[in-house]
Write an enzyme that holds these catalytic residues in place. Structure first.
Site, short mmCIF file in Angstrom:
data_model
loop_
_atom_site.label_atom_id
_atom_site.label_comp_id
_atom_site.label_asym_id
_atom_site.label_seq_id
_atom_site.Cartn_x
_atom_site.Cartn_y
_atom_site.Cartn_z
N GLY A 198 21.03 57.15 96.41
CA GLY A 198 21.52 56.05 95.60
C GLY A 198 23.02 55.89 95.80
N GLN A 258 31.63 53.33 93.74
CA GLN A 258 31.82 54.49 94.62
C GLN A 258 32.41 54.09 95.97
OE1 GLN A 258 27.58 55.95 94.01
NE2 GLN A 258 28.69 57.88 94.19
N CYS A 313 25.63 63.87 93.41
CA CYS A 313 26.28 62.56 93.48
C CYS A 313 27.20 62.57 94.69
CB CYS A 313 27.10 62.34 92.20
SG CYS A 313 27.99 60.78 92.15
N LEU A 314 27.21 61.49 95.46
CA LEU A 314 28.06 61.45 96.65
C LEU A 314 29.54 61.53 96.29
CD1 LEU A 314 26.22 58.75 98.81
CD2 LEU A 314 26.18 61.23 99.10
N HIS A 325 21.12 56.89 86.96
CA HIS A 325 22.37 57.47 87.49
C HIS A 325 23.26 56.37 88.07
CE1 HIS A 325 24.48 60.74 90.00
NE2 HIS A 325 24.94 59.61 90.50
N GLU A 326 22.65 55.48 88.86
CA GLU A 326 23.45 54.43 89.51
C GLU A 326 23.96 53.40 88.50
OE1 GLU A 326 24.38 55.25 92.29
OE2 GLU A 326 22.83 56.76 92.63
N HIS A 377 26.98 54.57 86.83
CA HIS A 377 28.19 54.34 87.62
C HIS A 377 28.78 52.97 87.34
CE1 HIS A 377 28.80 57.68 90.39
NE2 HIS A 377 27.53 57.69 90.77
CO CO Z 1 26.49 59.15 91.74
#
Ligand code: CO
Length: 154
Positions: A49, A54, A92-93, A134-135, A138
């Site tokens: 995701g 991000q 998470c990236l 989660h996304e 963000h």
């Molecule tokens: Co994330």
């Protein structure tokens, strides 16, 4: 159209805390380019995701790939949560190599638009429900460290 890999911002970059704004102009050719760049970036980084903040955008857009299906959500809103919740370790990236236990409802219902602006509804459960929550977090400047379940002291 060639898509490119975007730079993924890492915590504590301030952009990760910014509130996003709804996509209004679905005809903008830059939008579809940006969305395909996001999908390419997610794949290159081996994420499941990715949310626009991000990669330094303030648009309400996220992408996910679960069970080999690519999901593109613009202006998503969760309108229903299951009562049942589960704790699961999330990565998470923007937090490379780190995992945090996060409690979330196991099922959610989401209203969103696709890349072309068409309305859609998603009933998600399991991994898909977790990734999309989660996304969407963000998009509201919320990170997994904010939701980390405190470890119980023995
Ligand atoms: Co994330």
């Amino acid at each position: 159209m060639t898509s490119k890999i975007l730079k993924v911002l890492k915590y504590p970059n301030g952009f990760l805390r910014k509130k996003t704004e709804e996509v209004k102009d679905f005809k903008d050719p830059k939008l579809s380019k940006f969305i395909s760049d996001m999908a390419k970036t997610m794949e290159a980084e081996k994420g499941i995701g990715l949310a626009a903040p991000q990669v330094g955008s303030n648009l309400r857009i996220c992408v996910a790939r679960v069970n080999n299906v690519l999901y593109v959500l613009t202006n998503p809103k969760i309108y229903s949560y299951s009562r049942k919740k589960e704790i699961f370790e999330e990565g998470c990236l923007s937090f490379p190599g780190k995992f945090f236990p996060v409690e979330r409802p196991v099922k959610v219902k989401i209203k969103a638009r696709d890349a072309a602006g068409k309305k859609m509804k998603i009933k998600a459960e399991g991994l898909l429900a977790r990734v999309l929550q989660h996304e969407i977090d963000h998009l509201d400047g919320i990170l997994i460290i904010d939701r980390e379940v405190p470890k119980v002291q023995p």
